[in-house]
Design an enzyme around this catalytic site. Structure first.
Site, PDB file in Angstrom:
ATOM      1  N   ARG A  18       1.091  -1.324  -0.092  1.00 30.97           N
ATOM      2  CA  ARG A  18      -0.226   0.133  -0.067  1.00 30.97           C
ATOM      3  C   ARG A  18       0.853   1.218  -0.060  1.00 30.97           C
ATOM      4  O   ARG A  18       0.846   1.976  -1.046  1.00 30.97           O
ATOM      5  CB  ARG A  18      -0.992   0.038   1.232  1.00 30.97           C
ATOM      6  CG  ARG A  18      -2.169   0.955   1.049  1.00 30.97           C
ATOM      7  CD  ARG A  18      -1.571   2.307   1.271  1.00 30.97           C
ATOM      8  NE  ARG A  18      -1.279   2.221   2.628  1.00 30.97           N
ATOM      9  CZ  ARG A  18      -0.658   3.394   3.016  1.00 30.97           C
ATOM     10  NH1 ARG A  18      -0.330   4.428   2.278  1.00 30.97           N
ATOM     11  NH2 ARG A  18      -0.143   3.644   4.107  1.00 30.97           N
ATOM     12  N   ASP A  19       1.703   1.513   1.169  1.00 31.05           N
ATOM     13  CA  ASP A  19       2.625   2.688   0.956  1.00 31.05           C
ATOM     14  C   ASP A  19       3.385   2.555   0.018  1.00 31.05           C
ATOM     15  O   ASP A  19       4.124   3.583  -0.622  1.00 31.05           O
ATOM     16  CB  ASP A  19       3.337   2.666   2.241  1.00 31.05           C
ATOM     17  CG  ASP A  19       3.657   4.242   2.753  1.00 31.05           C
ATOM     18  OD1 ASP A  19       3.903   5.031   1.778  1.00 31.05           O
ATOM     19  OD2 ASP A  19       3.332   4.661   3.737  1.00 31.05           O
ATOM     20  N   HIS A  22       3.089   4.109  -3.697  1.00 30.36           N
ATOM     21  CA  HIS A  22       3.480   5.494  -3.907  1.00 30.36           C
ATOM     22  C   HIS A  22       4.828   5.281  -4.715  1.00 30.36           C
ATOM     23  O   HIS A  22       5.210   5.826  -5.653  1.00 30.36           O
ATOM     24  CB  HIS A  22       3.681   6.061  -2.936  1.00 30.36           C
ATOM     25  CG  HIS A  22       2.477   6.704  -1.833  1.00 30.36           C
ATOM     26  ND1 HIS A  22       1.406   7.572  -2.515  1.00 30.36           N
ATOM     27  CD2 HIS A  22       2.222   6.339  -0.552  1.00 30.36           C
ATOM     28  CE1 HIS A  22       0.416   7.491  -1.577  1.00 30.36           C
ATOM     29  NE2 HIS A  22       1.041   7.003  -0.598  1.00 30.36           N
ATOM     30  N   SER A 172       3.738  10.950   8.507  1.00 36.07           N
ATOM     31  CA  SER A 172       3.972  10.969   7.088  1.00 36.07           C
ATOM     32  C   SER A 172       4.864  11.842   6.380  1.00 36.07           C
ATOM     33  O   SER A 172       5.328  11.295   5.503  1.00 36.07           O
ATOM     34  CB  SER A 172       2.553  11.826   6.532  1.00 36.07           C
ATOM     35  OG  SER A 172       1.431  11.262   7.084  1.00 36.07           O
ATOM     36  N   HIS A 201       3.341   4.428  12.720  1.00 30.68           N
ATOM     37  CA  HIS A 201       3.725   4.336  11.150  1.00 30.68           C
ATOM     38  C   HIS A 201       4.691   5.342  10.937  1.00 30.68           C
ATOM     39  O   HIS A 201       4.622   6.501  10.997  1.00 30.68           O
ATOM     40  CB  HIS A 201       2.506   4.599  10.529  1.00 30.68           C
ATOM     41  CG  HIS A 201       2.533   4.703   9.009  1.00 30.68           C
ATOM     42  ND1 HIS A 201       2.327   3.631   8.109  1.00 30.68           N
ATOM     43  CD2 HIS A 201       3.074   5.527   8.218  1.00 30.68           C
ATOM     44  CE1 HIS A 201       2.376   3.857   6.969  1.00 30.68           C
ATOM     45  NE2 HIS A 201       3.190   5.183   6.930  1.00 30.68           N
ATOM     46  N   HIS A 203       8.257   6.909   8.756  1.00 31.23           N
ATOM     47  CA  HIS A 203       8.964   6.998   7.482  1.00 31.23           C
ATOM     48  C   HIS A 203      10.444   7.477   7.649  1.00 31.23           C
ATOM     49  O   HIS A 203      10.976   8.011   8.636  1.00 31.23           O
ATOM     50  CB  HIS A 203       8.208   8.103   6.493  1.00 31.23           C
ATOM     51  CG  HIS A 203       6.979   7.798   5.794  1.00 31.23           C
ATOM     52  ND1 HIS A 203       7.169   7.145   4.459  1.00 31.23           N
ATOM     53  CD2 HIS A 203       5.699   7.521   6.084  1.00 31.23           C
ATOM     54  CE1 HIS A 203       5.731   6.598   4.362  1.00 31.23           C
ATOM     55  NE2 HIS A 203       5.199   6.920   5.317  1.00 31.23           N
ATOM     56  N   TYR A 292       4.574  15.776   3.509  1.00 30.32           N
ATOM     57  CA  TYR A 292       3.910  14.551   3.066  1.00 30.32           C
ATOM     58  C   TYR A 292       4.864  13.728   2.282  1.00 30.32           C
ATOM     59  O   TYR A 292       5.205  14.132   1.208  1.00 30.32           O
ATOM     60  CB  TYR A 292       2.804  14.755   2.407  1.00 30.32           C
ATOM     61  CG  TYR A 292       1.637  14.004   2.488  1.00 30.32           C
ATOM     62  CD1 TYR A 292       1.130  13.122   3.699  1.00 30.32           C
ATOM     63  CD2 TYR A 292       0.814  13.727   1.282  1.00 30.32           C
ATOM     64  CE1 TYR A 292       0.146  12.503   3.344  1.00 30.32           C
ATOM     65  CE2 TYR A 292      -0.247  12.880   1.164  1.00 30.32           C
ATOM     66  CZ  TYR A 292      -0.730  12.070   2.233  1.00 30.32           C
ATOM     67  OH  TYR A 292      -1.717  11.195   2.440  1.00 30.32           O
TER      68      TYR A 292
HETATM   69  C1  LIG Z   1      -2.207   8.250   2.277  1.00 27.21           C
HETATM   70  C2  LIG Z   1      -0.909   8.304   3.143  1.00 27.21           C
HETATM   71  O1  LIG Z   1       0.214   7.851   2.172  1.00 27.21           O
HETATM   72  C3  LIG Z   1      -1.087   7.377   4.131  1.00 27.21           C
HETATM   73  C4  LIG Z   1       0.163   7.267   4.920  1.00 27.21           C
HETATM   74  O2  LIG Z   1       0.832   6.114   4.951  1.00 27.21           O
HETATM   75  C5  LIG Z   1       0.927   8.383   5.267  1.00 27.21           C
HETATM   76  O3  LIG Z   1       0.412   9.392   5.737  1.00 27.21           O
HETATM   77  O4  LIG Z   1       2.238   8.189   5.814  1.00 27.21           O
HETATM   78 MN    MN Z   2       3.027   6.396   5.059  1.00 26.55          MN
END
Ligand SMILES: C[C@H](O)CC(=O)C(=O)O
Ligand code: MN
Length: 344
Positions: A18-19, A22, A172, A201, A203, A292
């Site tokens: 899912r991630d 991107h 994010s 979560h 990054h 983001y």
């Molecule tokens: C929609 C985003 O990609 C959700 C996410 O994984 C994030 O904000 O980090």
């Molecule tokens: Mn993410």
């Protein structure tokens, strides 16, 4: 391999599919999904997220079109998983209750409903629908660095009251550094008590994904996200295989097999990655300026098209505090930079 959730001190949730969408510019094939789900399932991962990077219904001009319809990918994931539950992501306003119903009909067992960290109220209807559908429910408070721990806890409370079973502090932008993460987690834990779990979560834009995850666990988080080979937006997510190895070294039971995960990272996921997530200038700027992570590829494309530096676009996006859904403003900024350049 243990499948009893109560035997895990922390649940590692994998979001490569899912991630990672991107980072793959949403070009996952059905084979990629099948191979990855099989490997994660073999390793004992009990929740695997599969959706367009921006969630159900994300395949659009603004966010980027998927190569394969996500419903086909969700069905393939459900078909492949022997033990693991398949989760989908939903951003209210982009994905609808109809999309959620369709995902549940395909066999998805959990939904992660994501809102900007100050906008939890837009998720209330979706949590209600998810509970009615019998789905496990998770809330994502995105761009959590933009809120204080106290404000975040209040937003989490809205989600819990709506039926959410676990609220995530979502970094994010990869902008949270150590206590920034654990203080937010602790505030949510204090707010919910035993009414709901807390998740984290991360990054890797400033390279704190794994360290923050350990601190999040110590502050009470019981679900932690990762991606194989860090496959995710920006500099990627906390690598699931590194989380597994780190938690094992710390004596914290995850119920997953780190060696099977390392094999999956090397031999299943790495060969199909078209662009390895790296901490390069642009992604570091994302972490520094609080941008983001999924804006990275959009900024790189605009940079190339208008011949302006991607990291300068991202600095300005950070200063403007743009949030998910404002992808079109990246082009606006690139045009401003190009105009300034042309004016000398
Ligand atoms: C929609 C985003 O990609 C959700 C996410 O994984 C994030 O904000 O980090
Ligand atoms: Mn993410």
């Amino acid at each position: 391999m243990k499948w009893d959730e109560s035997d895990r001190a922390v649940r590692l949730v994998d979001t490569s599919l899912r991630d990672g969408s991107h980072a793959m510019a949403h070009q996952f094939t059905e084979k990629n999904v099948r191979d990855t789900v099989r490997a994660l399932d073999d390793a004992g991962v009990s929740l695997i997220e599969v959706s367009h990077g921006d969630g159900l219904g994300g395949s659009t001009f603004n966010y980027g079109f998927s190569l394969v319809d996500e419903r086909k990918l969700i069905a393939a994931a459900v078909d492949e998983a022997r033990h693991a539950k398949i989760a989908v992501l939903l951003l209210p306003g982009l994905g609808t209750v109809g999309d959620l119903r369709a995902a549940a009909d395909l066999g998805a067992g959990a939904v992660r409903i994501a809102t900007h960290c100050t906008e939890a109220d837009v998720s209330v209807q979706h949590f209600g629908a998810a509970r009615d559908l019998g789905l496990e429910t998770v809330g994502f408070l995105m761009l959590s660095h933009m809120s204080t721990p106290e404000a975040l806890a209040k937003q989490g409370r809205i989600m819990v009251d709506a039926g959410c079973q676990c609220v995530y502090v979502v970094d994010s932008a990869g902008a949270l550094i150590l206590e920034d993460a654990s203080e937010r987690v602790a505030a949510l834990v204090a707010e919910f008590g035993d009414q709901a779990q807390v998740g984290y979560h991360g990054h890797q834009n400033l390279s704190f994904g794994v360290a923050n995850s350990v601190l999040a666990y110590r502050a009470g988080a019981r679900q932690i996200d990762g991606s194989l080979v860090a496959l995710g937006a920006g500099a990627g997510n906390s690598p699931t295989e590194v989380l597994a190895a780190t938690f094992e070294r710390l004596g914290i039971r995850t119920g997953v097999d780190k060696d099977v995960l390392m094999d999956a990272a090397e031999n299943v996921v790495k060969p199909y990655i078209t662009r390895l997530p790296v901490m390069d200038r642009s992604s570091i700027v994302q972490g520094f300026a609080g941008v983001y992570s999924s804006f990275l590829l959009h900024a790189e494309r605009a940079a190339e098209r208008y011949d302006v530096p991607a990291h300068e676009i991202l600095y300005r996006v950070g200063a403007a505090k743009y949030v998910g859904g404002q992808e079109d403003m990246i082009i606006d900024i690139a045009l401003q930079l190009a105009a300034e350049r042309d004016q000398g």
